[in-house]
Each structure stands twice: as structure tokens, then as C-alpha cells.
Design a protein around this motif. Structure first.
Motif, PDB file in Angstrom:
ATOM      1  N   MET A   1       0.847  -1.196   0.037  1.00 30.52           N
ATOM      2  CA  MET A   1       0.019  -0.146   0.001  1.00 30.52           C
ATOM      3  C   MET A   1       0.951   1.289  -0.088  1.00 30.52           C
ATOM      4  SD  MET A   1      -3.145   0.428   2.332  1.00 30.52           S
ATOM      5  CE  MET A   1      -4.568   1.202   1.937  1.00 30.52           C
ATOM      6  N   GLN A  14      -3.123   4.294  -3.298  1.00 36.29           N
ATOM      7  CA  GLN A  14      -2.848   3.137  -4.234  1.00 36.29           C
ATOM      8  C   GLN A  14      -4.224   2.420  -4.677  1.00 36.29           C
ATOM      9  OE1 GLN A  14      -2.374  -0.276  -2.906  1.00 36.29           O
ATOM     10  NE2 GLN A  14      -3.132  -0.916  -4.784  1.00 36.29           N
ATOM     11  N   SER A  15      -4.967   2.335  -3.690  1.00 39.17           N
ATOM     12  CA  SER A  15      -6.421   1.480  -3.894  1.00 39.17           C
ATOM     13  C   SER A  15      -7.312   2.384  -5.019  1.00 39.17           C
ATOM     14  CB  SER A  15      -7.313   1.375  -2.398  1.00 39.17           C
ATOM     15  OG  SER A  15      -7.493   2.795  -2.084  1.00 39.17           O
ATOM     16  N   ALA A  19      -3.340  -1.776 -11.433  1.00 34.72           N
ATOM     17  CA  ALA A  19      -2.137  -1.981 -12.027  1.00 34.72           C
ATOM     18  C   ALA A  19      -2.271  -2.866 -13.549  1.00 34.72           C
ATOM     19  CB  ALA A  19      -1.378  -3.003 -11.137  1.00 34.72           C
ATOM     20  N   GLU A  22       3.486  -5.016 -16.617  1.00 32.11           N
ATOM     21  CA  GLU A  22       4.770  -4.374 -17.554  1.00 32.11           C
ATOM     22  C   GLU A  22       4.424  -3.301 -18.624  1.00 32.11           C
ATOM     23  OE1 GLU A  22       7.390  -7.787 -18.153  1.00 32.11           O
ATOM     24  OE2 GLU A  22       8.509  -6.803 -19.859  1.00 32.11           O
ATOM     25  N   TRP A  57      -0.357   1.907 -15.170  1.00 27.01           N
ATOM     26  CA  TRP A  57      -1.284   1.885 -14.161  1.00 27.01           C
ATOM     27  C   TRP A  57      -2.208   2.754 -14.564  1.00 27.01           C
ATOM     28  CZ3 TRP A  57      -1.212   0.082  -8.873  1.00 27.01           C
ATOM     29  CH2 TRP A  57      -0.166  -0.382  -8.500  1.00 27.01           C
ATOM     30  N   ARG A  71       8.921   1.723 -10.879  1.00 31.81           N
ATOM     31  CA  ARG A  71       8.741   1.317  -9.411  1.00 31.81           C
ATOM     32  C   ARG A  71       9.686   0.195  -8.901  1.00 31.81           C
ATOM     33  NH1 ARG A  71       4.956  -2.499  -6.558  1.00 31.81           N
ATOM     34  NH2 ARG A  71       4.464  -3.144  -8.623  1.00 31.81           N
TER      35      ARG A  71
END
Lengths: 91, 417
Positions: A1, A14-15, A19, A22, A57, A71
Motif C-alpha cells: 500500500m 494506491q487503492s 495495475a 509490465e 497503471w 517502481r
């Protein structure tokens, strides 16, 4: 998180994001000319890096725009965020 | 020679205050060369070494573990065992494992606390009902015990479930596999370690693999933190870190590693004597012999090697648990943890050789490898010893992602995988 700095909305939880795996896997220009091996490579094979990874994302519960992110998957630290179509920042 | 564990050895050792038990496995330094090197000292890796020694007479084996044995996903899972998978290939694989589980304590002379308390899968909508009924029929055609229960029967089998039709996702029925259940996860690793060690397998802990040396198209050995070890056959059983090992030989696998969480409550008296899982609302609970509720949460949706997991995932699971089991509303959660699981696009594992001679992979178990530990070890040992898969794992080769012959088990895998 963790918090993600959406290039359109700013820092959000993030929630709110989903995602997309790649980044920079280019869709084949001539799909009909691909061999089975090349299809498998495009569809399924992933680097799955432990360390710095380039990924896509989507701000699913926000502006719903896609963007790219760099990341470190070993500690979830975000190095950079950049828009779709842009070149990844070099530092 | 290992002393046999029995009631007599227990009494004998009681006289010396249990201070003189023989050690369960040695702590050897690595030799220069082995016939087979297994990378990863979890349940699957240790079982692979055990069956290589036991069934294929290959005893010059090293199991290399970067931490301590059973410290990865073997010690982090929710210990469920079942075999009610949809497709023939999976049914064969998981039921092979279940059959070995049934006699494993005796075989290993180690109490793995195998308990066939049943596993129930709940349906909360019409599609669930159709899917689960279909799976029940498929299971029975494959000789796997499975029954369909209606709402009332679900309530009878596990009375603490809220079977009211007035909740948001009411229970419309469920399936039950009675031969399914749980086992003590640590004991599985320790039992296999002790058994393998007794046959001469070297279990080398705190030894991380740093590289794989190749000569042309075949493997020559592994570079480790304890020096170079020569070998002609390498079996990689590294779970979440499979892709990291694969990258050492420029091999890409169809895997994504994600944190999967679990949590346990404070211990209470026996309240739930089975395992209940519910895919649609993502609630999954059983009770350990110690009395803790063991709750399996989901994976984070993004790739990560952090062994933590996000808070919102736990929150979602607990919400569903509270709606289904109002009786748990005042329970306190005691511990939470995460493990890194390697997920295949079709939610089925890979037990396969590769295009590199002498390099074998046993990975992709995703969120549900524990249940398959004995079967996985047995079949992987067969694959390494014969350089050919057993018929039970021939469908689980790496080439299925090229041929398209996938074993799609997303339905049967889902939550409590």
C-alpha cells in the motif's frame, strides 16, 4: 500500500488505481505474421523483475487515464511517473 | 540412522526432560559436486529431494535454501488441502497429492496433523450455483468425492454461517469435499527434511543462489553465497522468486509475483470444525488446533516482492467474514503476514523441463501450492530423474503457453487456492 502521484490528479491512495502490468510491450504490427513462440512472448512471458520495473497503471477510481510508472518492486518505492507516449525519464 | 519417533521414544526422552532428542537433520557444508541441486527448501523442494532419493535412488542431492527451510510460503499459507478442481489434468494432479497426504504421517514417521475435516465452497449467486454444480459433476466423473448442499444443508453442516436470505450476498448452496481438510504446514517441511536427510540429502540453509553456470545448452552448476557447486541437473522450486532465478539464464516465465496475505485471530474454543470458502465475497476461514481462526485474504493486484500486502485487501476480506459469520464480530486479529506467490495466467502450475538441458522448473503454484506439496514433489522428482514428465504432469509443461493448451483453473482456484 502506497501513494501514487497521478500525472493528472496528483497524489492519491494506491487503492484508487489498478495495475496494468509490465510497460512498453509493443503490440505486434503484423499479428498474422507472428509465430506461436512470438505470440507466447507477447501474451504471456513477463520479466517479473525484483527491483526497478517499468509498468502501466490506470487511475480506475479517478480520472480513468492510463500512465506509466517506474517502481522498485522489492520495496514498493516509486521512482518516477510519466504519461503514456512519453519517453521514460533517464536519471 | 534416524531414531524412530514413537510413544516409547517420547516416554524415554521424558526422563531426560526432552533435552537429548536426536537432531532431525544435519547442517552440512556443501560438497563440490552433486547429482541434483534443488533450489528452494520449502515443502515442494524438500519433497522433490525426498522422492528423488526414495523412488529414484538419487541420493547425492543438495537442497539450497537462502533463508531457513519452510520459512517462505510453506510457513505462510493457510494449510488447506483439497482436490476438487475442474479439469481432468488438475483433478489428476491434485488428487494424486491428496492420496499421498492420506498416508503421509505414517510414511514420514512424522505427525503432520493431517485432518480431513472437509472443505465447503459457498455459492452466492446463480452463476456460482451453476459453476459449482458443474464442478461437482466433473469431480465425480474423475472419482473425486464431491456433493452439492442446498442452503439448509450448508447451515446444518456449519451452523455459525449466516444463511439468512436477507443479507447482501445470501448463501444459495455450496459444495463439500469431505476428504479435504488441513495439515500442519511446518511439520510437512520438517517431516520431508528429516526423511530426505536420513537418505543422505544435504539440506544447506542460509545459502543463496547467485547465478547459474551454463556450458552451451546445458547447466554446469550454481554460484552460491557458499561457493560454486557443480551439477548437471538443477530443479528450481523457488515459488515467488522463480523469475529471479530464471533471469540468471535469460529465461522468461509467464509469471507475476504478488503478495498474498493471511491473518489469524486470538485463540478461542472450537467453533468451526471445517473449512469454509466463498469465492464471490472472498471470505475464507478455518480454525487451527490451537484455536486461532485462520483467515486467507487476497493478493494485491500489483506485482511486488515485499512480503507485506495492502491493508484494504484485509479490510475487504474481514467485511465479508463479518457478514457471513456475525458471531465473529468481536474477535481480535492477532497476526497478519504476506507471502510472495507466483501466478500463472491460467492459475495452474508449471512442472516442466526447459529448453536448457538439465534445468527444470516447478513453479506457478500461485495462491494454492500447499495442498499439492507431496504430489508436486513426487512428479517433479520423476521429471528430473527421467528427463521426461510423468503422465500426471505432462499437461503442466512450459510449452502450453506456446501451444495454447492451457489448463484454466481460475474458477476452482479463486480464493482459497
Amino acid at each position: 500500500m502506497f501513494l501514487i502521484n497521478c500525472p493528472y490528479c496528483g497524489e492519491r491512495d494506491q487503492s484508487e488505481f489498478s495495475a496494468g502490468g509490465e510497460a512498453h510491450i509493443v503490440r505486434p504490427k503484423q499479428p498474422t505474421e507472428l509465430s506461436d513462440d512470438q505470440w507466447a512472448e507477447f501474451l504471456f512471458m513477463r520479466k517479473n523483475i525484483k527491483g526497478v520495473q517499468f509498468e502501466r497503471w490506470n487511475h480506475a477510481h479517478g480520472c480513468r487515464k492510463w500512465f506509466n510508472m517506474i517502481r522498485d518492486t522489492s520495496n514498493d518505492k516509486i521512482h518516477a511517473v510519466y504519461k503514456m507516449g512519453e519517453k521514460p525519464p533517464t536519471k | 540412522m534416524k531414531n524412530k519417533y514413537s510413544i516409547f521414544s517420547l516416554i524415554k526422552n521424558a526422563f531426560s526432560y526432552h533435552e537429548n532428542w536426536q537432531r532431525a537433520w544435519r547442517d552440512p557444508e556443501p560438497k563440490k559436486e552433486y547429482d541434483v541441486v534443488i533450489i528452494g527448501g520449502g515443502g515442494h523442494g524438500l519433497a522433490s529431494a525426498y522422492y528423488l532419493a526414495k523412488k529414484h535412488n538419487i541420493t547425492n542431492i543438495a537442497v539450497l535454501e537462502k533463508g531457513w527451510i519452510g520459512g517462505g510460503n510453506t510457513g505462510r499459507n493457510t494449510t488447506i488441502i483439497r482436490s476438487n478442481y475442474l479439469w481432468d489434468a488438475s483433478a489428476g494432479l491434485y488428487d494424486h497429492a491428496l492420496k499421498i497426504w492420506e498416508g503421509l504421517s505414517q510414511e514420514l514417521n512424522y505427525n503432520i496433523m493431517f485432518s480431513q475435516r472437509g472443505v465447503m465452497n459457498l455459492a452466492h449467486n446463480l452463476q456460482d450455483v451453476r459453476d459449482l454444480k458443474r464442478r461437482t459433476h466433473a469431480n465425480r466423473l474423475n472419482g473425486i468425492d464431491a456433493v452439492w448442499l442446498n442452503t439448509e444443508e450448508v447451515g446444518k453442516f456449519c451452523p455459525i454461517i449466516n444463511t439468512s436470505q436477507n443479507i447482501r450476498y445470501p448463501v444459495l448452496g455450496g459444495t463439500l469435499q469431505k476428504r479435504a481438510g488441513t495439515a500442519r504446514h511446518d511439520a510437512v517441511a520438517w517431516g520431508y527434511a528429516r526423511g530426505a536427510d536420513a537418505m543422505g540429502v544435504d539440506i544447506i540453509q542460509n545459502c543463496e543462489v547467485k547465478g547459474i553456470k551454463k556450458n552451451g545448452d546445458s547447466v554446469e552448476g550454481v554460484e552460491t553465497t557458499k561457493g560454486f557447486i557443480k551439477t548437471k541437473k538443477i530443479g528450481v522450486v523457488a515459488a515467488g522468486h522463480s523469475s529471479v532465478i530464471a533471469s540468471m539464464v535469460d529465461l522468461k516465465l509467464p509469471l507475476e509475483s504478488k503478495p498474498l496475505q493471511a491473518l489469524v485471530s486470538e485463540p478461542v474454543k472450537p467453533i468451526i470444525d471445517t473449512v469454509v470458502m466463498s469465492n464471490a465475497v472472498h471470505a475464507y476461514v478455518s480454525q487451527s488446533d490451537k484455536g486461532e481462526l485462520v483467515i486467507g485474504a487476497g493478493t494485491d493486484a500489483y506485482l511486488s516482492y515485499t512480503q507485506r500486502g495492502s491493508h484494504d485487501v484485509v479490510e475487504g476480506t474481514l467485511k465479508a467474514i463479518l457478514e457471513l459469520y456475525p458471531i465473529f464480530s468481536r474477535m481480535k486479529m492477532l497476526r497478519q503476514w504476506g507471502g510472495i506467490v507466483d501466478i500463472c495466467p491460467d492459475a495452474s502450475p508449471i512442472i516442466s523441463k526447459t529448453h536448457i538441458k538439465g534445468l527444470y522448473f516447478n513453479c506457478g503454484w500461485g495462491t494454492g501450492g500447499f495442498k499439492a506439496t507431496p504430489g508436486s514433489g513426487d512428479l517433479f522428482a520423476h521429471t528430473i530423474a527421467n528427463d521426461e514428465p510423468h503422465k500426471l504432469n505432462s499437461s503442466f509443461n512450459i510449452n502450453r503457453f506456446v501451444s495454447g493448451d492451457l489448463v484454466d483453473e481460475h474458477g476452482a482456484a479463486a480464493v482459497a487456492h
